[in-house]
Design an enzyme around this catalytic site. Sequence first.
Site: not given
Length: 237
Positions: A51, A55, A83, A182
């Site tokens: 992740r 990001h 975040n 995810h």
Amino acid sequence: MALLLLTPFAEGQGLKVGFYNKTCPNVESLVQQVVANAFANDSSVAPGLIRMHFHDCFVRGCDGSVLIDLTANNTAEKDSPPNNPSLHGFDVIDSAKSAVEAACNNTVSCADIRAFAARDASALAGNITWRVPAGRRDGNVSLSSEALANLPRPTFNVTQLINNFASKNLALAEMVTLSGAHTIGVSHCGAFTNRLYNFSNASAVDPTISSAYVDLLRNKCPSTATCRRRSRFRWIY
């Protein structure tokens, strides 16, 4: 497959597989060892590192700007609501950076270390791997506002998600694949409890969710759940 789709962000002029073959030939094995050790102690580092790669690349490209700490005059990406507190694995990157610096001082960028770590995490979590082109340069700008502006929000509908990914030159199939990645991690209940309780004036629950799934989610996530680490739900796949 999911991280392979980030290649358009990662590949640029000068990037190539084996970039450090002469200057730091053991860099990938050093990073892999650190990630493997962390994974052995806590398997959740794998989705965290994957992740983090996603990001980082969605804001200013894959330049490692998500690793930059906030200062008295600036709130950085890592402290932006998308975040913080959900993004994790920074300690693994720090450990990998220390190991690499001990072997090859001032040679390998943090952005490349993060990219190697994401690949290694994917291999450990799902036995999916690839050759990582390297040669990234670390960014020196990290703004919370840019994370908010660029990262897809949990409240987005399908049209908004498609448009968000299209702005990064990613197609619908790529959006579905990245979103599906995810499922190996956890979600904080506060990211979706608004769909389970007091959804709208017309319905207490989002009618697009099956009743059985609502019951399961409500059992895991009380109406008071927030984005705290103790209130989270592991996706079932």
